[in-house]
Design a protein around this motif. Sequence first.
Motif, PDB file in Angstrom:
ATOM      1  N   ALA A 132      14.552  25.999 -18.160  1.00 20.50           N
ATOM      2  CA  ALA A 132      14.183  26.179 -16.796  1.00 20.50           C
ATOM      3  C   ALA A 132      14.253  24.688 -16.240  1.00 20.50           C
ATOM      4  O   ALA A 132      14.359  24.567 -14.736  1.00 20.50           O
ATOM      5  N   MET A 133      13.794  23.562 -16.768  1.00 22.10           N
ATOM      6  CA  MET A 133      13.516  22.285 -16.152  1.00 22.10           C
ATOM      7  C   MET A 133      14.992  21.747 -16.053  1.00 22.10           C
ATOM      8  O   MET A 133      15.268  21.141 -14.874  1.00 22.10           O
ATOM      9  N   THR A 134      15.841  21.876 -17.070  1.00 22.30           N
ATOM     10  CA  THR A 134      16.944  21.080 -17.083  1.00 22.30           C
ATOM     11  C   THR A 134      18.006  22.001 -16.042  1.00 22.30           C
ATOM     12  O   THR A 134      19.197  21.340 -15.683  1.00 22.30           O
ATOM     13  N   SER A 135      17.996  23.235 -15.928  1.00 15.59           N
ATOM     14  CA  SER A 135      18.846  24.075 -15.120  1.00 15.59           C
ATOM     15  C   SER A 135      18.245  24.176 -13.629  1.00 15.59           C
ATOM     16  O   SER A 135      19.134  24.662 -12.752  1.00 15.59           O
ATOM     17  N   GLY A 136      17.121  23.956 -13.566  1.00 13.30           N
ATOM     18  CA  GLY A 136      16.581  23.987 -12.016  1.00 13.30           C
ATOM     19  C   GLY A 136      16.188  25.615 -11.607  1.00 13.30           C
ATOM     20  O   GLY A 136      16.842  26.439 -12.293  1.00 13.30           O
ATOM     21  N   GLN A 140      12.730  24.431  -7.473  1.00 17.81           N
ATOM     22  CA  GLN A 140      12.311  23.037  -8.188  1.00 17.81           C
ATOM     23  C   GLN A 140      13.898  22.787  -8.584  1.00 17.81           C
ATOM     24  O   GLN A 140      14.422  23.619  -9.275  1.00 17.81           O
ATOM     25  N   PRO A 141      14.181  21.460  -8.244  1.00 18.87           N
ATOM     26  CA  PRO A 141      15.417  21.065  -8.696  1.00 18.87           C
ATOM     27  C   PRO A 141      15.586  20.760 -10.090  1.00 18.87           C
ATOM     28  O   PRO A 141      14.482  20.445 -10.757  1.00 18.87           O
ATOM     29  N   ALA A 142      16.662  20.581 -10.715  1.00 17.91           N
ATOM     30  CA  ALA A 142      16.871  20.328 -12.181  1.00 17.91           C
ATOM     31  C   ALA A 142      16.412  18.935 -12.530  1.00 17.91           C
ATOM     32  O   ALA A 142      16.390  18.084 -11.477  1.00 17.91           O
ATOM     33  N   VAL A 143      15.840  18.723 -13.650  1.00 23.01           N
ATOM     34  CA  VAL A 143      15.481  17.244 -13.924  1.00 23.01           C
ATOM     35  C   VAL A 143      16.531  16.935 -15.139  1.00 23.01           C
ATOM     36  O   VAL A 143      17.363  17.900 -15.604  1.00 23.01           O
ATOM     37  N   GLU A 151       8.385  15.832 -20.403  1.00 30.22           N
ATOM     38  CA  GLU A 151       7.208  17.021 -19.961  1.00 30.22           C
ATOM     39  C   GLU A 151       6.895  17.766 -21.120  1.00 30.22           C
ATOM     40  O   GLU A 151       5.806  18.317 -21.198  1.00 30.22           O
ATOM     41  N   LEU A 152       7.751  18.141 -22.151  1.00 28.87           N
ATOM     42  CA  LEU A 152       7.444  18.915 -23.260  1.00 28.87           C
ATOM     43  C   LEU A 152       6.475  18.327 -24.096  1.00 28.87           C
ATOM     44  O   LEU A 152       5.388  18.715 -24.560  1.00 28.87           O
ATOM     45  N   ARG A 153       6.753  16.957 -24.103  1.00 28.57           N
ATOM     46  CA  ARG A 153       5.838  16.066 -25.058  1.00 28.57           C
ATOM     47  C   ARG A 153       4.581  16.046 -24.459  1.00 28.57           C
ATOM     48  O   ARG A 153       3.336  16.094 -25.135  1.00 28.57           O
ATOM     49  N   GLY A 181      27.925  12.119 -24.428  1.00 35.20           N
ATOM     50  CA  GLY A 181      27.217  11.538 -23.113  1.00 35.20           C
ATOM     51  C   GLY A 181      27.079  12.581 -21.783  1.00 35.20           C
ATOM     52  O   GLY A 181      26.945  12.195 -20.816  1.00 35.20           O
ATOM     53  N   GLY A 182      26.914  13.738 -22.261  1.00 37.78           N
ATOM     54  CA  GLY A 182      27.003  14.867 -21.093  1.00 37.78           C
ATOM     55  C   GLY A 182      25.937  15.956 -21.233  1.00 37.78           C
ATOM     56  O   GLY A 182      25.123  15.796 -22.416  1.00 37.78           O
ATOM     57  N   ARG A 183      25.623  16.544 -20.347  1.00 34.84           N
ATOM     58  CA  ARG A 183      24.918  17.730 -20.537  1.00 34.84           C
ATOM     59  C   ARG A 183      24.956  18.627 -21.889  1.00 34.84           C
ATOM     60  O   ARG A 183      26.185  18.863 -22.095  1.00 34.84           O
ATOM     61  N   LEU A 184      24.289  19.008 -22.372  1.00 30.79           N
ATOM     62  CA  LEU A 184      24.366  19.944 -23.438  1.00 30.79           C
ATOM     63  C   LEU A 184      24.975  21.145 -23.224  1.00 30.79           C
ATOM     64  O   LEU A 184      25.018  21.725 -22.146  1.00 30.79           O
TER      65      LEU A 184
END
Length: 186
Positions: A132-136, A140-143, A151-153, A181-184
């Motif tokens: 949810a956080m990384t896809s936005g 709320q925008p993606a982080v 944030e999980l930590r 070096g990219g998005r999962l």
Amino acid sequence: MDAIEWKDLYTLGHVRRVASYAVMMGKEMGLSTLELRRLALGAQMHDVGKIGVPDKILTKPGPLTDEEFAEIKRHVYRGYDIAKQTKALEPAVDAIYFHHERVDGTGYPLGLAGEEIPLHARIVSVADAFDAMTSGRVYQPAVTDGAAVAELRRCAGSHFDPACVDAFERVLGRLQDASVGGRLAA
């Protein structure tokens, strides 16, 4: 799964990514093949109850009212009912019903704490939050992956099971080392 994702196009691909992350975490935590299958099903179906949530709430760009948030929270009850009535989904009940519990006992639907929360739900909770956080979302925008892990930590021990967060960080680290070096691409 398709019905869940088509309900809210903003989250297209979400349940598949959550299932992928959850299974990787489950492997990292030593779950058996049977448990991994159950976990995958639970992760894929964790939001099945959102089928009953009105679109105007799911796609609302601003803050939810108390009534709208109460409606969102009902998705776990609807999902539970669907899973209990569908024999093939019975192994997914725990992940569907309890994935919004928090280890400090402040989650829903029952306010369970710590290991009272089934492990599958604790795993899905971390995978769900990261995606949810990384896809936005519309609200709320993606982080970045790094910001989401931070944030999980930060919430490990309150919202999330620290052992699940640790397992996710190890898996994510290996994935990022293996990617270029990219998005999962889960």
